[in-house]
Design a protein around this motif. Structure first.
Motif, mmCIF file in Angstrom:
data_model
loop_
_atom_site.group_PDB
_atom_site.id
_atom_site.type_symbol
_atom_site.label_atom_id
_atom_site.label_comp_id
_atom_site.label_asym_id
_atom_site.label_seq_id
_atom_site.Cartn_x
_atom_site.Cartn_y
_atom_site.Cartn_z
ATOM 1 N N THR A 88 -5.377 2.159 -6.246
ATOM 2 C CA THR A 88 -4.088 1.682 -6.784
ATOM 3 C C THR A 88 -4.097 0.191 -7.076
ATOM 4 O O THR A 88 -3.055 -0.432 -7.255
ATOM 5 C CB THR A 88 -2.962 1.990 -5.779
ATOM 6 N N ASN A 89 -5.240 -0.425 -7.137
ATOM 7 C CA ASN A 89 -5.336 -1.855 -7.353
ATOM 8 C C ASN A 89 -4.913 -2.248 -8.771
ATOM 9 O O ASN A 89 -4.476 -3.365 -9.026
ATOM 10 C CB ASN A 89 -6.758 -2.321 -7.063
ATOM 11 N N ASN A 110 -4.923 -4.090 2.146
ATOM 12 C CA ASN A 110 -5.163 -5.365 1.505
ATOM 13 C C ASN A 110 -5.983 -5.223 0.221
ATOM 14 O O ASN A 110 -5.779 -6.000 -0.724
ATOM 15 C CB ASN A 110 -5.877 -6.318 2.471
ATOM 16 N N ASP A 111 -6.891 -4.337 0.200
ATOM 17 C CA ASP A 111 -7.747 -4.174 -0.985
ATOM 18 C C ASP A 111 -7.809 -2.697 -1.352
ATOM 19 O O ASP A 111 -8.814 -1.999 -1.112
ATOM 20 C CB ASP A 111 -9.146 -4.728 -0.703
ATOM 21 N N PRO A 112 -6.706 -2.184 -1.934
ATOM 22 C CA PRO A 112 -6.702 -0.753 -2.295
ATOM 23 C C PRO A 112 -7.735 -0.477 -3.390
ATOM 24 O O PRO A 112 -7.915 -1.252 -4.314
ATOM 25 C CB PRO A 112 -5.278 -0.504 -2.758
ATOM 26 N N LYS A 149 -1.105 -2.983 -8.782
ATOM 27 C CA LYS A 149 -0.642 -3.605 -7.554
ATOM 28 C C LYS A 149 0.461 -4.637 -7.824
ATOM 29 O O LYS A 149 1.440 -4.718 -7.085
ATOM 30 C CB LYS A 149 -1.823 -4.268 -6.848
#
Length: 577
Positions: free
Chosen positions: A545-546, A540-542, A549
């Protein structure tokens, strides 16, 4: 600036020589203050005529009495911890060596000492030749400079092996030990039991003699350490069938007009024996039975400069004078309390010109005796209440050195040296300016390296304080033997103590482990379960890799066909022929 102004501006001296030092005042400060010193054999002063100069005459007479012997001034060395058993000074009078029951010898150099730096420059344990493997130490009985070769020192400890040391304390020769299972003492190559005393040949610098408790005297050549040169076996008539008696004292002297040397020894059975110094030693040329009371330790023996007189100090509280030409009965006898039962090296010695005899007493007094009558010419207290064990009157220095049971070495001297004597020793020290105060002079800020580095002062990484404290008892007894570089004790009797950790002391509970050891709760946690706890958060909260995304394409996996599902095994490659 004129010449006078320049002279006033420049200093008159540089370094430690300045400051208006007065050597005569410093020497006078070393004058002994001894109330009640006993002087005898002096003519009585006439009191019939009294004039106005009578007081001046009395003072002159007192000065004359004082100048008879070098005892007006003194300096004190406190370099040992236990009684001083032997003192020796090299023939030139530049170096002094003292031995003690603390199992060490101390080396002192008169040329490098000042009035406020009276200390030894080196300390040696002569019996511990291999500190890493030999932890035994023994009291020192005798240390004597070779009168013909000042680079050699004969050192005898309470062991069967005598040693020759250099003037710097290094072992040059260690004589061999005999076979204790051989009954015939003529067949053994060395002493089989403790050596009590020894001395040098008066003219041959290669020869020395040692006396032991195995009832033998052994003449050694310093170039042949594996076997003695000659063996003299004393067969005691009072020792029963064994025929053995401990040899307690030995002296080797020369006769007047270049005559034959004399070798004289004393035994525990009260016998005094005399041989020709150059041999043969098959039979003694003179033997006196019951010269002193049997089973009393005759600790002191000496030969006069002309070889005609022998003086002995017995354990029966007597001093006896013998004539070598009529070696049957004593020439004179006097009563003198013995200290040999407690200190077996208590000695007696002729003055350099044989005009006097010196010895110590149980009360700590120095006695200077008349050689003809054995009556005291001077009795002066040195260490009141503490026995005076060893004495030495040096010929070149004309100074008297004493060693006492309170571990003090006194050097007595007179500033008015007679002709043909050297102005050295204590007189040289007191003629120097005191050393300026330096941080090295404060023992609380420096380390005493005379005994080497103690094991207590070494802290190795990975070694706890408990293991170091466990070795402190052995290190305090043997200051030259501490820890190896790896932290192990050199004591062969003590096993190596490994480094301690919080887990090796006891079995602590879970609470103490959690409080004392960081992250200790992770020891029993499953690594896979620990990682799965972060699976939803990573989806849910990389963290990495955010940034892409929103633009990241959806991953499309190829669908498997029915044929692929039916294939259970991969196709094998065809074998080529």
């Amino acid at each position: 600036m004129d010449e006078d102004e320049l002279r006033d501006f420049l200093p008159t001296s540089f370094g430690g020589s300045g400051g208006g030092f007065d050597p005569e005042a410093q020497i006078e400060a070393a004058r002994r203050k001894v109330p009640g010193a006993v002087k005898t054999l002096k003519p009585a002063k006439s009191t019939s005529s009294k004039d106005e100069n009578s007081s001046d005459d009395d003072s002159d007479d007192d000065d004359d009495d004082e100048d008879d012997f070098p005892t007006s001034h003194e300096i004190v060395f406190k370099t040992h911890n236990r009684p001083i058993t032997t003192i020796t000074v090299d023939p030139s009078g530049s170096r002094m060596i003292t031995g003690s029951t603390d199992c060490t010898i101390k080396l002192h150099d008169f040329a490098t000492m000042t009035p406020n730096t009276l200390r030894a420059f080196k300390s040696v344990d002569p019996s511990a030749t291999k500190p890493a493997t030999n932890s035994e130490t023994h009291p020192v009985h005798i240390a004597k400079f070779n009168p013909n070769s000042p680079s050699q020192v004969l050192v005898i400890s309470a062991t069967p092996q005598a040693r020759i040391l250099s003037r710097d304390g290094e072992t040059k020769v260690e004589f061999v030990k005999g076979d204790m299972y051989l009954r015939d003492m003529n067949m053994t190559k060395g002493h089989i039991s403790e050596i009590t005393c020894g001395t040098w040949h008066p003219t041959n610098y290669d020869l020395c003699v040692t006396a032991g408790t195995d009832s033998t005297l052994r003449v050694w050549d310093v170039n042949m350490r594996m076997k003695q040169k000659d063996v003299i076996v004393h067969k005691s008539k009072l020792a029963g069938s064994a025929g053995r008696s401990r040899m307690t004292a030995v002296a080797w002297g020369s006769q007047v007009d270049g005559g034959n040397n004399l070798l004289v020894a004393a035994a525990l059975d009260g016998t005094i024996l005399m041989w020709g110094g150059e041999g043969p030693y098959t039979r003694p040329s003179g033997e006196i039975n019951n010269a002193h009371t049997p089973n009393t330790w005759t600790s002191g023996i000496d030969i006069s400069a002309d070889g005609r007189l022998v003086v002995t100090r017995g354990g029966d509280d007597t001093i006896k004078l013998w004539d070598t030409r009529k070696f049957k009965q004593p020439v004179n006898t006097t009563t003198h309390t013995s200290t040999s039962s407690q200190y077996p090296t208590s000695n007696i010695q002729f003055a350099p010109n044989s005009s006097s005899i010196i010895t110590g007493s149980e009360s700590g007094d120095l006695y200077i005796l008349n050689p003809a009558t054995l009556k005291p010419e001077l009795a002066t207290p040195i260490t009141p209440g503490s026995s005076l064990i060893t004495v030495l009157w040096h010929e070149k220095l004309d100074q008297i050195l004493t060693g006492s049971a309170n571990a003090e070495t006194h050097v007595l001297f007179s500033p008015k040296n007679p002709p043909n004597t050297k102005k050295g020793g204590a007189l040289m020290i007191m003629s120097k300016a005191p050393k300026r105060h330096h941080v090295d002079d404060d023992p609380t800020l420096t380390t005493d390296m005379s005994q080497g580095v103690s094991g207590d002062a070494i802290i190795n990484p990975g070694t706890s304080s408990e293991s170091i404290q466990g070795r402190s008892t052995f290190s305090s007894r043997h200051p030259t033997i501490g820890l190896t570089a790896s932290g192990k004790s050199r004591d062969p009797r003590r096993p190596h103590i490994p480094a301690t950790t919080p887990f090796s002391k006891n079995a602590p509970d879970e609470k103490s482990i959690r409080e004392r050891i960081p992250l200790s709760s992770m020891r029993e946690e499953d690594p896979r379960e620990a990682l799965l706890k972060y699976a939803d958060k990573a989806k849910n909260d990389p963290l990495f890799t955010n940034a892409w995304k929103e633009t990241q394409p959806k991953t499309i996996y190829a669908e498997l066909s029915d044929e692929d599902e039916d294939v259970k095994e991969p196709k094998k490659k065809k074998v080529k022929f």
